[in-house]
Design an enzyme around this catalytic site. Structure first.
Site, PDB file in Angstrom:
ATOM      1  N   ILE A   1      -7.525  -9.825 -10.994  1.00 42.32           N
ATOM      2  CA  ILE A   1      -8.037  -9.318 -12.268  1.00 42.32           C
ATOM      3  C   ILE A   1      -9.531  -9.067 -12.117  1.00 42.32           C
ATOM      4  O   ILE A   1     -10.255  -9.906 -11.572  1.00 42.32           O
ATOM      5  CB  ILE A   1      -7.745 -10.337 -13.387  1.00 42.32           C
ATOM      6  CG1 ILE A   1      -6.235 -10.342 -13.653  1.00 42.32           C
ATOM      7  CG2 ILE A   1      -8.519  -9.985 -14.664  1.00 42.32           C
ATOM      8  CD1 ILE A   1      -5.779 -11.434 -14.566  1.00 42.32           C
ATOM      9  N   LEU A   2      -9.965  -7.888 -12.546  1.00 41.61           N
ATOM     10  CA  LEU A   2     -11.394  -7.568 -12.493  1.00 41.61           C
ATOM     11  C   LEU A   2     -11.987  -7.888 -13.855  1.00 41.61           C
ATOM     12  O   LEU A   2     -11.416  -7.535 -14.882  1.00 41.61           O
ATOM     13  CB  LEU A   2     -11.575  -6.086 -12.164  1.00 41.61           C
ATOM     14  CG  LEU A   2     -11.093  -5.684 -10.764  1.00 41.61           C
ATOM     15  CD1 LEU A   2     -11.003  -4.170 -10.632  1.00 41.61           C
ATOM     16  CD2 LEU A   2     -11.997  -6.273  -9.678  1.00 41.61           C
TER      17      LEU A   2
ATOM     18  N   GLY B   1       0.796  -1.230   0.000  1.00 43.03           N
ATOM     19  CA  GLY B   1       0.000   0.000   0.000  1.00 43.03           C
ATOM     20  C   GLY B   1       0.829   1.281   0.000  1.00 43.03           C
ATOM     21  O   GLY B   1       0.359   2.307   0.489  1.00 43.03           O
TER      22      GLY B   1
ATOM     23  N   ASP C   1      -3.979  -4.605 -17.540  1.00 48.30           N
ATOM     24  CA  ASP C   1      -3.015  -3.511 -17.728  1.00 48.30           C
ATOM     25  C   ASP C   1      -3.198  -2.803 -19.069  1.00 48.30           C
ATOM     26  O   ASP C   1      -2.234  -2.471 -19.766  1.00 48.30           O
ATOM     27  CB  ASP C   1      -1.570  -4.034 -17.568  1.00 48.30           C
ATOM     28  CG  ASP C   1      -1.327  -4.600 -16.173  1.00 48.30           C
ATOM     29  OD1 ASP C   1      -1.881  -4.051 -15.211  1.00 48.30           O
ATOM     30  OD2 ASP C   1      -0.607  -5.599 -16.059  1.00 48.30           O
TER      31      ASP C   1
ATOM     32  N   HIS D   1       0.659   0.940 -12.913  1.00 46.36           N
ATOM     33  CA  HIS D   1       1.398  -0.251 -13.320  1.00 46.36           C
ATOM     34  C   HIS D   1       2.878   0.120 -13.476  1.00 46.36           C
ATOM     35  O   HIS D   1       3.192   1.173 -14.039  1.00 46.36           O
ATOM     36  CB  HIS D   1       0.841  -0.786 -14.648  1.00 46.36           C
ATOM     37  CG  HIS D   1       1.529  -2.030 -15.095  1.00 46.36           C
ATOM     38  ND1 HIS D   1       1.330  -3.243 -14.463  1.00 46.36           N
ATOM     39  CD2 HIS D   1       2.446  -2.247 -16.068  1.00 46.36           C
ATOM     40  CE1 HIS D   1       2.080  -4.157 -15.054  1.00 46.36           C
ATOM     41  NE2 HIS D   1       2.769  -3.590 -16.025  1.00 46.36           N
TER      42      HIS D   1
HETATM   43  C1  GAR Z   1       3.295  -1.174  -7.458  1.00 54.60           C
HETATM   44  O1  GAR Z   1       4.565  -1.210  -8.041  1.00 54.60           O
HETATM   45  C2  GAR Z   1       2.222  -1.185  -8.524  1.00 54.60           C
HETATM   46  O2  GAR Z   1       2.567  -0.462  -9.660  1.00 54.60           O
HETATM   47  C3  GAR Z   1       2.132  -2.654  -8.836  1.00 54.60           C
HETATM   48  O3  GAR Z   1       2.208  -3.282  -7.586  1.00 54.60           O
HETATM   49  C4  GAR Z   1       2.994  -2.471  -6.710  1.00 54.60           C
HETATM   50  C5  GAR Z   1       2.208  -2.233  -5.464  1.00 54.60           C
HETATM   51  O4  GAR Z   1       2.977  -1.552  -4.507  1.00 54.60           O
HETATM   52  N1  GAR Z   1       0.909  -2.959  -9.530  1.00 54.60           N
HETATM   53  C6  GAR Z   1       0.822  -3.843 -10.517  1.00 54.60           C
HETATM   54  O5  GAR Z   1       1.758  -4.522 -10.891  1.00 54.60           O
HETATM   55  C7  GAR Z   1      -0.540  -3.955 -11.164  1.00 54.60           C
HETATM   56  N2  GAR Z   1      -0.454  -4.604 -12.424  1.00 54.60           N
HETATM   57  P1  GAR Z   1       2.251  -0.829  -3.270  1.00 54.60           P
HETATM   58  O6  GAR Z   1       1.315  -1.872  -2.630  1.00 54.60           O
HETATM   59  O7  GAR Z   1       3.388  -0.473  -2.344  1.00 54.60           O
HETATM   60  O8  GAR Z   1       1.512   0.352  -3.775  1.00 54.60           O
END
Ligand code: GAR
Length: 217
Positions: free
Chosen positions: A92-93, A12, A145, A109
């Site tokens: 995935i939604l 998060g 994505d 992403h």
């Molecule tokens: C982030 O790097 C985000 O871009 C990626 O997961 C991580 C979450 O970090 N999301 C994806 O890969 C979605 N396809 P966080 O929980 O610290 O925000």
């Protein structure tokens, strides 16, 4: 003011960037709830610390994707959310949910889309020998994505970089562009035209969601 629900599955840190932005005077969005499919997500703790309502909708408690997504939808209704930010939400939604919330879901992403959709983006970027990598905030479409790009940030790959420190550097950029993209949307400055997002130059405060035409003020 745009009422946003943030969906998380893990750390998060992007949620934290959004929480911090929303705490600033005049920021045009507020977070009404944080929902996680993972009861252990640290993002839930971040939300609680910020006094934001949290819900866990564990996908393991549902027979199929449809009922899981229906439960999320109910929760969003309960909190009267008008917009969704996916912040490291690793489910995935499906098309039905996405179409119900058409142009009302943002995702971040860690790649320069449309390159490197999916997981392990920095490993794959290094394997491909790209000279630049980065991150993308986009409107969510049913394909994974995929969807109109709102903002991107790029950085040059250092020959010394490994996937871990590249991910860390990209994450720092994510924390800058995600709040900025949400702000643009909440100010009504983002117009969707086909598969592209157009950012209006002028600012039209407080008229809410993405609208086909900017409101005259
Ligand atoms: C982030 O790097 C985000 O871009 C990626 O997961 C991580 C979450 O970090 N999301 C994806 O890969 C979605 N396809 P966080 O929980 O610290 O925000």
């Amino acid at each position: 003011m745009l009422d946003v629900a943030v969906l998380v599955s893990g750390q998060g840190s992007n949620l934290q960037a959004l929480i911090d932005a929303c705490a600033q005077d005049g920021f045009p969005a507020r977070i009404v709830a944080v929902i996680s499919n993972n009861p252990g997500a640290y993002g839930l703790e971040r939300a609680k610390k910020a006094g934001i309502a949290t819900s866990v909708i564990n996908h393991r408690d549902y027979d199929d994707r449809e009922s899981f997504e229906e439960a999320i939808d109910q929760e969003l209704k309960k909190y009267k959310a008008k917009f969704i930010c996916l912040a490291g939400f690793m489910r995935i939604l499906d098309g039905r949910f996405v179409n119900r919330w058409k142009d009302r879901i943002l995702n971040i992403h860690p790649s320069l889309l449309p390159a490197f959709r999916g997981l392990h983006t920095q490993e794959r970027a290094l394997e491909a020998g790209v000279r630049f990598t980065g991150c993308t905030v986009h409107i969510v479409r049913p394909e994974m994505d995929d969807g109109p790009i709102i903002l991107q940030a790029a950085l040059a790959v250092d020959p010394e970089d490994d996937a871990d420190n590249l991910s860390r550097k990209v994450l720092e950029l994510e924390h800058v562009i995600y709040p900025e993209a949400l702000k643009l949307v909440a100010l009504g400055r983002v117009r969707i035209s086909g598969n592209k997002a157009v950012i209006e130059k002028a600012s039209y405060p407080e008229h809410g969601l993405i609208s086909p035409e900017p409101t005259k003020v």
